[in-house]
Design a protein around this motif. Structure first.
Motif, PDB file in Angstrom:
ATOM      1  N   ALA A  48     -93.014  -1.988  85.967  1.00  0.00           N
ATOM      2  CA  ALA A  48     -92.615  -1.955  87.375  1.00  0.00           C
ATOM      3  C   ALA A  48     -91.147  -1.554  87.501  1.00  0.00           C
ATOM      4  O   ALA A  48     -90.788  -0.746  88.369  1.00  0.00           O
ATOM      5  N   ALA A  49     -90.293  -2.104  86.625  1.00  0.00           N
ATOM      6  CA  ALA A  49     -88.871  -1.738  86.649  1.00  0.00           C
ATOM      7  C   ALA A  49     -88.696  -0.274  86.309  1.00  0.00           C
ATOM      8  O   ALA A  49     -87.899   0.438  86.946  1.00  0.00           O
ATOM      9  N   SER A  50     -89.423   0.233  85.318  1.00  0.00           N
ATOM     10  CA  SER A  50     -89.352   1.639  84.943  1.00  0.00           C
ATOM     11  C   SER A  50     -89.804   2.534  86.097  1.00  0.00           C
ATOM     12  O   SER A  50     -89.197   3.571  86.371  1.00  0.00           O
ATOM     13  N   TYR A  51     -90.856   2.122  86.773  1.00  0.00           N
ATOM     14  CA  TYR A  51     -91.356   2.866  87.922  1.00  0.00           C
ATOM     15  C   TYR A  51     -90.286   2.962  89.000  1.00  0.00           C
ATOM     16  O   TYR A  51     -90.016   4.037  89.537  1.00  0.00           O
ATOM     17  N   LEU A  52     -89.654   1.830  89.319  1.00  0.00           N
ATOM     18  CA  LEU A  52     -88.620   1.815  90.357  1.00  0.00           C
ATOM     19  C   LEU A  52     -87.397   2.634  89.953  1.00  0.00           C
ATOM     20  O   LEU A  52     -86.812   3.339  90.776  1.00  0.00           O
ATOM     21  N   GLU A  53     -87.014   2.558  88.672  1.00  0.00           N
ATOM     22  CA  GLU A  53     -85.861   3.322  88.196  1.00  0.00           C
ATOM     23  C   GLU A  53     -86.098   4.819  88.251  1.00  0.00           C
ATOM     24  O   GLU A  53     -85.170   5.601  88.359  1.00  0.00           O
ATOM     25  N   GLY A  54     -87.356   5.232  88.218  1.00  0.00           N
ATOM     26  CA  GLY A  54     -87.690   6.658  88.321  1.00  0.00           C
ATOM     27  C   GLY A  54     -87.402   7.237  89.699  1.00  0.00           C
ATOM     28  O   GLY A  54     -87.334   8.457  89.861  1.00  0.00           O
ATOM     29  N   PHE A  55     -87.228   6.392  90.693  1.00  0.00           N
ATOM     30  CA  PHE A  55     -86.976   6.856  92.059  1.00  0.00           C
ATOM     31  C   PHE A  55     -85.536   6.679  92.498  1.00  0.00           C
ATOM     32  O   PHE A  55     -85.212   6.857  93.658  1.00  0.00           O
ATOM     33  N   THR A  56     -84.667   6.264  91.590  1.00  0.00           N
ATOM     34  CA  THR A  56     -83.253   6.090  91.979  1.00  0.00           C
ATOM     35  C   THR A  56     -82.387   7.159  91.394  1.00  0.00           C
ATOM     36  O   THR A  56     -82.708   7.885  90.536  1.00  0.00           O
TER      37      THR A  56
END
Length: 140
Positions: A132-140
């Motif tokens: 989930a953290a990796s997913y979110l970091e992909g959009f920042t």
């Protein structure tokens, strides 16, 4: 014929007459409750006592900890959530949530309501949380 009994719950140590006891309690209530504010303060004291008593009992039964552990942990965490660091525990002004492992029942710390629910939604699985953290970091 009067009945006799021990009235240990109200402080009398000797056997007393039931009618005498009832008359004493009626007089006490009349005098005490006649004073302005006494009834409200007594009711609030009772509510607060039962609220704290039930909370302490729940800590011991459900999590195997006591209020002293809770206070020490809250102090060690500087009165903040162990994950996000907020001191706003929930929207209703309740106490911090006790985070525990549902498989082993081991207590881990104190969390705000949001972080505690988030861990539950991710089934306390670190791999899912990393994804989930990796997913979110992909959009920042």
């Amino acid at each position: 014929m009067s009945q006799r009994r021990a009235a240990s719950n109200c402080g009398f140590r000797d056997m007393i007459d039931k009618e005498k006891h009832n008359a004493y309690m009626r007089e006490w209530r009349r005098k005490y409750m006649a004073k302005p504010g006494n009834r409200e303060s007594l009711n609030e004291e009772r509510r607060e006592y039962h609220r704290n008593y039930e909370w302490g009992r729940r800590l011991r039964v459900k999590y195997g900890v006591d209020p002293e552990w809770y206070a020490a942990t809250l102090e060690a965490q500087n009165s903040r959530c162990a994950i996000c660091g907020t001191n706003q525990w929930d929207s209703r002004g309740r106490r911090p949530s006790i985070d525990h492992d549902h498989e082993t029942d081991r207590v881990r710390g104190l969390l705000c309501e949001r972080c505690n629910l988030a861990l539950g939604y991710f089934d306390d699985n670190p791999q899912i949380l990393r994804e989930a953290a990796s997913y979110l970091e992909g959009f920042t």
